[in-house]
Design an enzyme around this catalytic site. Structure first.
Site, mmCIF file in Angstrom:
data_model
loop_
_atom_site.group_PDB
_atom_site.id
_atom_site.type_symbol
_atom_site.label_atom_id
_atom_site.label_comp_id
_atom_site.label_asym_id
_atom_site.label_seq_id
_atom_site.Cartn_x
_atom_site.Cartn_y
_atom_site.Cartn_z
ATOM 1 N N ARG A 51 -46.587 16.756 -17.542
ATOM 2 C CA ARG A 51 -46.665 15.299 -17.793
ATOM 3 C C ARG A 51 -45.622 14.821 -18.800
ATOM 4 O O ARG A 51 -45.827 13.837 -19.504
ATOM 5 C CB ARG A 51 -48.049 14.902 -18.296
ATOM 6 C CG ARG A 51 -49.120 15.169 -17.257
ATOM 7 C CD ARG A 51 -50.302 14.259 -17.460
ATOM 8 N NE ARG A 51 -51.327 14.604 -16.507
ATOM 9 C CZ ARG A 51 -52.244 15.564 -16.718
ATOM 10 N NH1 ARG A 51 -52.257 16.224 -17.846
ATOM 11 N NH2 ARG A 51 -53.130 15.836 -15.798
ATOM 12 N N LYS A 91 -32.539 6.602 -17.191
ATOM 13 C CA LYS A 91 -32.868 6.598 -15.767
ATOM 14 C C LYS A 91 -32.709 8.012 -15.241
ATOM 15 O O LYS A 91 -31.670 8.650 -15.439
ATOM 16 C CB LYS A 91 -31.922 5.670 -15.000
ATOM 17 C CG LYS A 91 -32.307 4.230 -15.102
ATOM 18 C CD LYS A 91 -31.880 3.481 -13.849
ATOM 19 C CE LYS A 91 -30.647 2.644 -14.062
ATOM 20 N NZ LYS A 91 -30.140 2.053 -12.837
ATOM 21 N N GLU A 137 -16.503 3.714 -13.672
ATOM 22 C CA GLU A 137 -17.607 3.092 -14.420
ATOM 23 C C GLU A 137 -17.095 2.456 -15.718
ATOM 24 O O GLU A 137 -17.564 1.405 -16.134
ATOM 25 C CB GLU A 137 -18.680 4.135 -14.758
ATOM 26 C CG GLU A 137 -19.334 4.783 -13.548
ATOM 27 C CD GLU A 137 -20.380 3.901 -12.854
ATOM 28 O OE1 GLU A 137 -20.589 2.752 -13.301
ATOM 29 O OE2 GLU A 137 -20.964 4.363 -11.858
ATOM 30 N N HIS A 172 -21.556 -2.218 -7.621
ATOM 31 C CA HIS A 172 -22.443 -1.242 -7.004
ATOM 32 C C HIS A 172 -23.127 -1.742 -5.734
ATOM 33 O O HIS A 172 -23.468 -0.934 -4.886
ATOM 34 C CB HIS A 172 -23.521 -0.798 -8.002
ATOM 35 C CG HIS A 172 -23.012 0.178 -9.013
ATOM 36 N ND1 HIS A 172 -22.000 -0.115 -9.883
ATOM 37 C CD2 HIS A 172 -23.363 1.469 -9.288
ATOM 38 C CE1 HIS A 172 -21.757 0.930 -10.657
ATOM 39 N NE2 HIS A 172 -22.573 1.914 -10.315
ATOM 40 N N HIS A 214 -22.244 0.921 -3.358
ATOM 41 C CA HIS A 214 -23.265 1.840 -2.857
ATOM 42 C C HIS A 214 -23.307 1.882 -1.350
ATOM 43 O O HIS A 214 -23.521 2.943 -0.759
ATOM 44 C CB HIS A 214 -24.641 1.415 -3.362
ATOM 45 C CG HIS A 214 -25.019 2.105 -4.631
ATOM 46 N ND1 HIS A 214 -25.923 1.583 -5.517
ATOM 47 C CD2 HIS A 214 -24.622 3.281 -5.154
ATOM 48 C CE1 HIS A 214 -26.058 2.411 -6.547
ATOM 49 N NE2 HIS A 214 -25.264 3.439 -6.351
HETATM 50 N N1 LIG Z 1 -29.007 7.790 -14.265
HETATM 51 C C1 LIG Z 1 -28.071 6.914 -14.183
HETATM 52 O O1 LIG Z 1 -28.145 5.845 -14.772
HETATM 53 C C2 LIG Z 1 -26.887 7.207 -13.365
HETATM 54 C C3 LIG Z 1 -25.764 6.391 -13.451
HETATM 55 C C4 LIG Z 1 -24.640 6.715 -12.712
HETATM 56 C C5 LIG Z 1 -24.651 7.826 -11.912
HETATM 57 N N2 LIG Z 1 -25.754 8.590 -11.815
HETATM 58 C C6 LIG Z 1 -25.792 9.788 -11.003
HETATM 59 O O2 LIG Z 1 -24.821 10.706 -11.485
HETATM 60 C C7 LIG Z 1 -24.445 11.567 -10.446
HETATM 61 C C8 LIG Z 1 -22.963 11.787 -10.445
HETATM 62 O O3 LIG Z 1 -22.608 12.367 -11.664
HETATM 63 P P1 LIG Z 1 -21.214 13.103 -11.862
HETATM 64 O O4 LIG Z 1 -20.156 12.250 -11.336
HETATM 65 O O5 LIG Z 1 -21.160 13.525 -13.249
HETATM 66 O O6 LIG Z 1 -21.302 14.306 -10.852
HETATM 67 P P2 LIG Z 1 -21.683 15.841 -11.012
HETATM 68 O O7 LIG Z 1 -22.788 16.037 -11.920
HETATM 69 O O8 LIG Z 1 -21.839 16.341 -9.641
HETATM 70 O O9 LIG Z 1 -20.383 16.467 -11.664
HETATM 71 C C9 LIG Z 1 -19.174 16.451 -10.974
HETATM 72 C C10 LIG Z 1 -18.583 17.835 -10.797
HETATM 73 O O10 LIG Z 1 -17.949 18.250 -11.991
HETATM 74 C C11 LIG Z 1 -18.446 19.506 -12.420
HETATM 75 N N3 LIG Z 1 -18.412 19.447 -13.871
HETATM 76 C C12 LIG Z 1 -19.193 18.708 -14.667
HETATM 77 N N4 LIG Z 1 -18.793 18.819 -15.924
HETATM 78 C C13 LIG Z 1 -17.741 19.646 -15.944
HETATM 79 C C14 LIG Z 1 -16.888 20.129 -16.968
HETATM 80 N N5 LIG Z 1 -17.018 19.727 -18.211
HETATM 81 N N6 LIG Z 1 -15.932 20.989 -16.621
HETATM 82 C C15 LIG Z 1 -15.771 21.367 -15.338
HETATM 83 N N7 LIG Z 1 -16.521 20.924 -14.326
HETATM 84 C C16 LIG Z 1 -17.491 20.061 -14.633
HETATM 85 C C17 LIG Z 1 -19.803 19.595 -11.803
HETATM 86 O O11 LIG Z 1 -20.213 20.916 -11.614
HETATM 87 C C18 LIG Z 1 -19.597 18.908 -10.480
HETATM 88 O O12 LIG Z 1 -19.023 19.781 -9.542
HETATM 89 C C19 LIG Z 1 -24.961 10.958 -9.172
HETATM 90 O O13 LIG Z 1 -26.040 11.704 -8.715
HETATM 91 C C20 LIG Z 1 -25.423 9.579 -9.601
HETATM 92 O O14 LIG Z 1 -26.503 9.141 -8.839
HETATM 93 C C21 LIG Z 1 -26.860 8.309 -12.545
HETATM 94 ZN ZN LIG Z 2 -22.637 3.850 -11.202
#
Ligand SMILES: NC(=O)c1ccc[n+]([C@@H]2O[C@H](COP(=O)([O-])OP(=O)(O)OC[C@H]3O[C@@H](n4cnc5c(N)ncnc54)[C@H](O)[C@@H]3O)[C@@H](O)[C@H]2O)c1
Ligand SMILES: [Zn+2]
Length: 1554
Positions: free
Chosen positions: A131, A153, A195, A272, A276
């Protein structure tokens, strides 16, 4: 400068939980451990981050800190597979299981270290585990740092949508260490910038400004990698740090005001809503930030369209996103390459937008920008689908203009030439100058940055960038060591060359280097450089003399005095010298030498503008083309409004003329030097408009609609660009208007004169082209036609598009204007003006069949080109293609001879080979133009010899046309050619060497390949033609649908189909199967030629769909796993060979998988994955993520093969199957224990056959074994089948069906039920609980019709049924398979399934109807019928539609005039003596039917050789005895009953061996 251990703190939701620093690992570990007590800390990360060394480093520091501060606590680590496809329920569950099995409790402290995927998913794990447990976010991607880690989020994805399941869960800390970015891959880096820029755009104008100013180094630094792939961020560290904290500050601000999704927080979703929707389609090939960038531009354009955001703001946004390496449109090259041309249909985009979380109900909302840094409303704004459609579409429907009186003012974009000059003048001037209405272009952009780099002026922006404020330093310029890069901006390069001569040496540099891109380095600057050198400037051309790059030494500079300049090429040289001249040491006299200078109006424009900046140039009174420029400095006026572009202004003015409204352009008037400024007075006034032109403004009021007058003749030489507007206005001025003096318009973006003629015609307006003009025959506007179909074409020409949009609105219905985006060249906001200012209703339009679609368009009627060596069988095959697809034939050689009027032989003798090849290419191109549709074009073997012809062929293939390469074994061809060759001139070299040269060319130019194995007999040749027929049907787009119900495919494991009798036994081997798989990796060679040959053989011997499988070692096959080059080569070959299925292993690199899948054309893709080592159980995330991957790549069928070690594995598999129904799925377990799963899998189960050398996989079963298993486990129910009718004692049906059951291991029975009473059948057969179906024979074939609740087309046409079976819900389906029996008997004897000849039916009883139907379905043009009595014939004829073309033959005379007959069916009894008159007719007709190849089937099967058969054979017919038809009919019936094809030979034997 940011330094190690630097930390800044941010407060969110009242707590100081966000820390941002650089190299702060120890700090992070210490903070966590010190402030949060726990027994168990768990770091969860992904394997890429492990590979980058981060996990080890953290483990070390964390453990050390724990030992120091909390020695009793433990540290656990867990690593998941990276990528969005793992952000799912399965991975979440696996993590939870890990935590539970390690005894983690409520006090567990989780550390989520990774990108957004890790952050979102682990955050969600923390939110629900026990929880809710505490979590720290350590974001490692830029995106995670600035966005996903902040705000609490959390979420995971489901196959139905991203982030649909989740929670708000605030972390204890967000620990941002910018140092993580050192290992981040370039694309991820750029992705995060999406972003960052978005955030600044909605909230922080100052930060956006800053981002704009720091674009230069960014891409260079992040692309420059050390050997280990890491990047040295030092040069941009400060910038990075600030942009991270800048974004965080905004996010914190917004989130703190609105923690849960309310209004304000939605603002962060700028870009977005649309982004999206694109992402949903383009993922995983396009990343989130990339889609947001595209979406942000679309949403900004929407704001501009609605009249809220300024055009300048949109272009600033666009330049900023692209400067950081992001795509700004799905049509950007980087994007197109990445997504492999995936298309985004508007309806799909709108559907995706409809499920956006921001919506309320189904109304869509978008964040609308008001200006950079500020939104229109404090929440997302409702937008209409119509407006969105316009934004998303590349075509637009223009609705009829409202024809009511209105007045409006339009300010078109600034003139380009004036903008360029104003910039230089203000930069060289003294004091502040506000430049308004400046056109932003490459030229202005490069000039601005060059001027700043030379410290010549300071720049500032006002009114949101609308106004450029230049503070000039009065001509003081300082040298810089930095090269000034000018791209391909021609004007900038010329203006800056003279300006560089005024630069003074600075501390660090004593020269200026101007350079440009490759194209710029080829553009001439010679005369200018010469003139400046002659005046004492030291200019060195660094590459090519007379072009950029140049180095200008800062010594001496411009001396002044007399300067001579050749100005016959470009007036820009003149303007350049003129503008710099006041700063020379002496007054300048500029003499233009070498002839009449070009474009003198532009020189005048420069002089006029110099005067506005305080320097007066005088014209020499003695010499022509000579100017005196005094020494001096420009005095900047406080404000300078740049005149609008006069060509652009013609469109709103034209609008007023057409609609009877009043339009004012406030900044172009009679003093303008732009030629097109005369348009209103010289063109519109004579047409009946009232025009008021002051010195600086123009107002046009059109006459009441319908009252425009034609102008007799206007020479538009001074305003050529305006002729298109004049033409559309003249189009609705009834009468003839002639425009001349516009010859240059033929060589603009397109041939504009021709374009107008063609497009006006679509409106019903006739125009005639003149050599230097156009004559327009205007009509009353009420008579305008609405162009049909996809509307008017704009040739990617902005002026064509804008002018046609005006005429479009005058029609009575909406008119589609294609390619609306081309207006962006000069007026990106044209449609916005049309919509918002002029009040026109616009709707986005999408062409029905988008040519960008990845689902290729069916070939339809498009012509097909055949290429290949002589003797490859082109003419024979051309005929087959022609018959099969109903195309006409053209032989290019014959076409050539016809065109030149002599034989090729003669032509070559007279003019030689090379002339022939040249002409041949021209005619090939011409033929394609003349016969674009409805033809098979066969070519001479040597066509590929000329480069030009190859280009023609390749282009045709690229545009989706079929260029089919016919290939035969070279040895056979050589033999053939040596034996007979007379038609064409002999080769002068050996055929072998000709072949070697041409072969690669054939391959290069074709997109399909048909391999003809050697055929010696007629039967073999027929077989070949049949295979060709199937092949062209498939490649032209008639694909076989995915099979339904329980289906199998057999895996051919032979090393060579020619060995071991595989082909001979193929029919048996493939019995019960819906497809046949060729395991290419098991062939004895994977040489493409060999593989091609094997596929060719397979095609020849079966009409089943072929599955092409190249199984790699890693997946349990034989092909080297990492020989990617050959994998690609072979798979592409398979596509070229048009196989129905290709098996693609999902373990291939994602990019390759994707690229290959996108090249599939009509081939279906089976995305397969085999867990050979039995490592993964069915509930492992591995399968889940492979499934997602398969779905994302768009495979047609997913095939998963696991390994079972216990029955439990089969249960788990069934579980998996039941939860994965999104795509057709084949899922089985290998191994003995897995056999059960093979029985349960229903779609395309791979099977083996006892006749094959070995099975393809451990545990593989045969169809028979599977059916037996299904019966045993109760999955398959024994059914009762019957034959009904009377007499049936001798019926062979029971024997036939029973033999089929036996061969396939089915538990059914087949019984006789003798009766002539249909009601009895109903009561005792149809109501039987185990009733499986019945065969119906005389006398019940018609009577039983009434029991069928649904009838097939054949049953309806024939008017009788012979097959009836239950289809559920008490329903019974009826069909007639007699006709299939007839057709298949022909086909089994190698008659093509479609022919183009005529048919004959003898007899007029029940079977004759089936025969007529069969012949019609096989394509017979005419169907002749003879019978004993005419009355019966008439009845049969009357029963069928006229289109069947039945011709009854009553007399011998009639028979004498028949056309050749190819197919005949006799349906008269075989065991009774025929009447003499009928015998005679049969004799006549069979004798007269002198078609070259003719086939006759006798439906009577007793005796084996009937009288008719005997006669036919004597007359040269190929005869087919009745029992074949009997068997084929039964086989067809068997397939109808059970969906399985029984083996032919065993059932045949059962029928004949009584
Ligand atoms: N919660 C929110 O408010 C919010 C906002 C925007 C996006 N998101 C989510 O975020 C996700 C995308 O995140 P992302 O773009 O970070 O993608 P990701 O987490 O897939 O990372 C991108 C790639 O980079 C690699 N990587 C990460 N850090 C690294 C580092 N320091 N060195 C080498 N490789 C590294 C990862 O293994 C991956 O292959 C989506 O699922 C999206 O829905 C969430
Ligand atoms: Zn975004």
């Amino acid at each position: 400068m940011v330094e190690e251990n630097h930390v800044e703190t941010f407060e969110i939701l009242g707590k100081k939980t966000i820390r941002v620093g650089y190299r702060i690992r120890s700090y992070i570990c210490e903070e966590i451990i010190k402030n949060y007590a726990s027994s168990t800390y768990v770091i969860i990360t992904d394997s890429n981050i492990v590979a980058a060394g981060h996990l080890d480093a953290y483990k070390r520091t964390f453990t050390e800190t724990l030992e120091r501060l909390r020695p009793d606590a433990r540290l656990l680590t867990y690593v998941v597979s990276p990528g969005e496809s793992n952000k799912n329920r399965a991975t979440k569950a696996a993590i939870e299981d890990f935590l539970l099995s390690n005894g983690c409790t409520r006090d567990t402290f989780i550390i989520a270290m990774g990108g957004g995927v890790i952050g979102d998913m682990i955050g969600y794990v923390a939110a629900t585990f026990m929880r809710g447990v505490r979590v720290v976010q350590i974001p490692t991607t830029l995106l995670a740092m600035v966005d996903s880690s902040i705000g609490g989020k959390t979420a995971i994805d489901t196959p139905l949508g991203k982030n649909f399941i989740g929670a708000f869960w605030q972390p204890e800390y967000v620990m941002v260490d910018v140092a993580f970015l050192e290992t981040l891959p370039v694309r991820q880096f750029i992705n995060g910038m999406g972003e960052v820029i978005k955030t600044a755009a909605i909230w922080d104008a100052a930060e956006f400004d800053r981002l704009e100013r720091h674009t230069k180094q960014f891409l260079k630094v992040i692309n420059d990698r050390r050997a280990d792939g890491t990047v040295d961020l030092t040069p941009i560290l400060d910038h990075l740090f600030r942009l991270v904290t800048g974004s965080i500050r905004v996010k914190v601000d917004v989130v703190s005001r609105d923690e849960r999704e309310g209004g304000l927080r939605n603002l962060l979703n700028f870009g977005h809503s649309i982004g999206h929707a694109y992402e949903a389609i383009l993922t995983p090939q396009a990343l989130h930030g990339e889609c947001v960038s595209v979406g942000a531009i679309k949403e900004a354009e929407l704001a501009r369209y609605l009249g809220i955001l300024s055009p300048v703001a949109v272009s600033r946004l666009a330049s900023c996103f692209s400067a950081y390496g992001l795509p700004i449109s799905v049509y950007d090259k980087i994007m197109v390459d990445r997504v492999n041309g995936k298309v985004c249909p508007i309806d799909t985009l709108l559907e995706k937008m409809a499920i956006d979380k921001k919506n309320v109900g189904s109304r869509k909302r978008c964040v609308i920008l008001k200006r950079i840094g500020e939104c229109y409303e404090p929440h997302a704004t409702y937008v209409s689908d119509d407006d969105l459609r316009v934004m998303l579409a590349s075509d637009v429907s223009v609705y009829p203009f409202k024809k009511e009186y209105k007045e409006f003012t339009v300010v078109p974009p600034g003139s380009k030439s004036i903008s360029n000059r104003a910039l230089i003048l203000a930069a060289l001037g003294e004091g502040r100058c506000k430049l308004k209405n400046l056109l932003h272009s490459d030229d202005t952009k490069f000039m601005l940055s060059a001027v700043t780099a030379l410290k010549g002026a300071e720049l500032d922006w006002e009114d949101d960038g609308e106004t450029v404020v230049i503070t000039g330093h009065g001509g003081k310029l300082e040298a810089t060591s930095q090269e000034l890069y000018l791209g391909n901006a021609g004007t900038a390069s010329r203006f800056l060359t003279s300006l560089s001569c005024l630069v003074k040496a600075s501390e660090g540099a004593n020269s200026v280097v101007l350079t440009g891109n490759q194209r710029m380095q080829e553009r001439p600057n010679g005369p200018l450089i010469e003139a400046l050198r002659a005046n004492g400037c030291d200019i060195k051309c660094l590459n090519r003399e007379g072009s950029l790059p140049v180095r200008v030494l800062c010594e001496g500079g411009l001396k002044g005095g007399r300067i001579e300049l050749a100005a016959t090429v470009s007036s820009q040289y003149v303007s350049s010298v003129l503008m710099a001249a006041p700063y020379a040491q002496e007054p300048v006299t500029l003499a233009l030498v070498g002839g009449k200078p070009v474009s003198q109006t532009y020189i005048l424009m420069t002089i006029q503008m110099m005067e506005a900046f305080g320097v007066k140039v005088t014209m020499s009174t003695e010499e022509p083309y000579t100017y005196h420029i005094p020494k001096g400095r420009y005095k900047n006026p406080e404000e300078y409004i740049i005149e609008s572009d006069a060509s652009s202004a013609t469109y709103p003015l034209g609008f007023a003329a057409l609609t009877g409204t009043k339009c004012t352009v406030p900044n172009i008037g009679s003093t303008s030097l732009q030629g097109d400024s005369r348009f209103a007075v010289e063109v519109l006034r004579p047409m009946g408009c009232s025009v008021i032109q002051t010195a600086t403004s123009t107002t046009v009021q059109g006459p009441p609609v319908g009252n425009l007058k034609p102008f007799a003749h206007i020479d538009m030489e001074p305003m050529t660009d305006a002729f298109l507007t004049a033409s559309v206005v003249a189009a609705i001025a009834p009468g003839t208007s002639i425009i001349t003096g516009i010859a240059n318009q033929r060589v603009k973006e397109c041939n504009r004169i021709a374009a107008m003629r063609v497009e006006l015609a679509k409106f019903g307006v006739k125009a005639t082209e003149l050599e230097d003009g156009i004559e327009i025959h205007g009509i009353d506007y009420t008579k305008l036609r609405v162009p049909e179909g996809d509307g008017v074409y704009t040739y990617d020409d902005h002026r064509v598009a804008m002018s046609l949009s005006l005429l479009a609105g005058m029609c009575s219905g909406p008119v589609v204007v294609q390619g609306r985006r081309c207006t962006s060249k000069t007026w990106p906001g044209w449609w916005d003006t049309l919509h918002t200012t002029l009040g026109v209703h616009l709707v986005g339009h999408e062409a029905q069949q988008s040519d960008r679609s990845i689902v290729p368009a069916k070939n339809g009627n498009r012509s097909i080109i055949l290429i290949g060596m002589r003797a490859a069988g082109k003419s024979t095959m051309a005929e087959v293609v022609s018959q099969q697809l109903g195309l006409k034939l053209v032989d290019l050689d014959a076409y050539f001879e016809e065109q030149v009027g002599e034989s090729i032989k003669q032509f070559v003798q007279e003019k030689g080979w090379s002339e022939f090849r040249k002409k041949e290419a021209t005619f090939a191109e011409k033929a394609l133009n003349d016969f674009p549709e409805g033809y098979v074009i066969s070519t001479g073997g040597g066509i590929v010899e000329s480069e030009q012809s190859r280009t023609v062929l390749k282009r045709y293939a690229e545009q989706g046309g079929i260029v089919l390469h016919l290939h035969r074994d070279v040895a056979q061809m050589v033999q053939f050619l040596t034996e007979k060759d007379a038609v064409r001139p002999a080769y002068e070299e050996s055929i072998q060497s000709v072949w070697e040269r041409r072969e690669p060319w054939y391959r290069e130019c074709s997109n399909y390949l048909f391999y003809s194995p050697h055929s010696t007999t007629d039967a073999e040749l027929r077989q070949l033609k049949q295979a060709m027929g199937t092949f062209v049907t498939r490649i032209s787009g008639s694909t076989v649908p995915l099979p339904k119900g329980r289906t199998y495919f057999v895996c051919l494991t032979c090393p060579d189909l020619l060995e071991g009798g595989a082909l001979e036994q193929l029919d048996d081997i493939t019995a019960g199967c819906a497809a046949v798989e060729l395991r290419v990796d098991l062939l004895k060679s994977q040489d493409p030629q060999f593989v091609e040959n094997q596929i060719g053989l397979l095609r020849l011997n079966t009409d089943l769909p072929i599955i092409f499988t190249l199984r790699t070692v890693g997946q349990g096959g034989k092909f080297p796993s990492s020989d990617f080059r050959r994998i690609v080569e072979l798979v592409e070959l398979a596509f070229k060979l048009g196989v129905e299925y290709v098996d693609l292993e999902l373990s291939l690199p994602e990019g390759m998988l994707d690229t290959l899948a996108s090249k599939r054309r009509f081939t279906k893709i089976i995305g397969s994955h085999h867990d050979v080592s039995g490592q993964y159980k069915w509930d492992s995330p591995e399968w889940e993520s492979k499934y997602q991957l398969a779905v994302n790549c768009g495979v047609d069928v997913v095939k998963f093969v696991g390994t079972a070690t216990s029955m439990q594995d089969n249960v788990a598999l069934e579980n998996f199957r039941s939860q994965h129904t999104f795509r057709p799925l084949v899922a089985i377990n290998m191994g003995r224990v897995g056999q059960l799963s093979r029985a349960i899998n229903s779609l395309l189960t791979p099977v083996t056959h006892p006749l094959l050398p070995n099975s393809a996989a451990p545990g593989q079963l045969s169809v028979k074994q599977i059916n037996e298993t299904l019966t045993m486990i109760g999955e398959s129910k024994p059914l009762k089948f019957f034959i009904v009718g009377k007499p049936i004692t001798h019926s062979r049906s029971p024997a036939l069906h029973t033999a089929g059951y036996k061969a396939l291991g089915l538990p059914h029975t087949f019984n006789r039920f003798e009766t002539s009473d249909a009601a009895e059948v109903r009561d005792q057969v149809l109501k039987n609980a185990d009733f499986g179906g019945c065969a119906i024979t005389i006398p019940l074939k018609i009577e039983m019709l009434k029991y069928a609740t649904e009838l097939s087309d054949s049953a309806k046409a024939i008017g009788a049924i012979n097959t009836l079976w239950p289809v559920g819900d008490g329903k019974l389906a009826g069909t007639n398979t007699d006709w299939i029996g007839i057709k298949n008997s022909f086909v089994r004897n190698n008659v093509p399934s479609t022919i183009s000849g005529n048919g004959l039916v003898i007899g007029a009883g029940g079977t004759s109807r089936a025969a007529v139907y069969a012949l019609h379905r096989m394509g017979c043009n005419k169907i002749y019928m003879i019978n004993r009595s005419d009355s019966e014939l008439k009845k049969v004829k009357a029963q069928f539609p006229v289109s069947f073309n039945i011709v009854t033959l009553s007399t011998v005379e009639e028979i004498g005039s028949i056309d050749p007959i190819t197919l005949a069916v006799s349906t008269v009894p075989g065991n009774v003596e025929l009447e003499e008159s009928l015998k005679e007719k049969i004799h006549e007709v069979l004798g007269e039917a002198n078609s070259e190849e003719r086939f006759l089937i006798d439906a009577a099967y007793k005796p084996l050789e009937t009288a008719v058969l005997k006669l036919a054979k004597q007359l040269g017919w190929t005869t087919i005895p009745g029992r074949e038809m009997l068997v084929n009919q039964g086989v067809a019936q068997f397939e109808v009953f059970l969906g399985l094809r029984p083996p032919y030979q065993p059932v045949f034997d059962a029928v004949v061996n009584e």
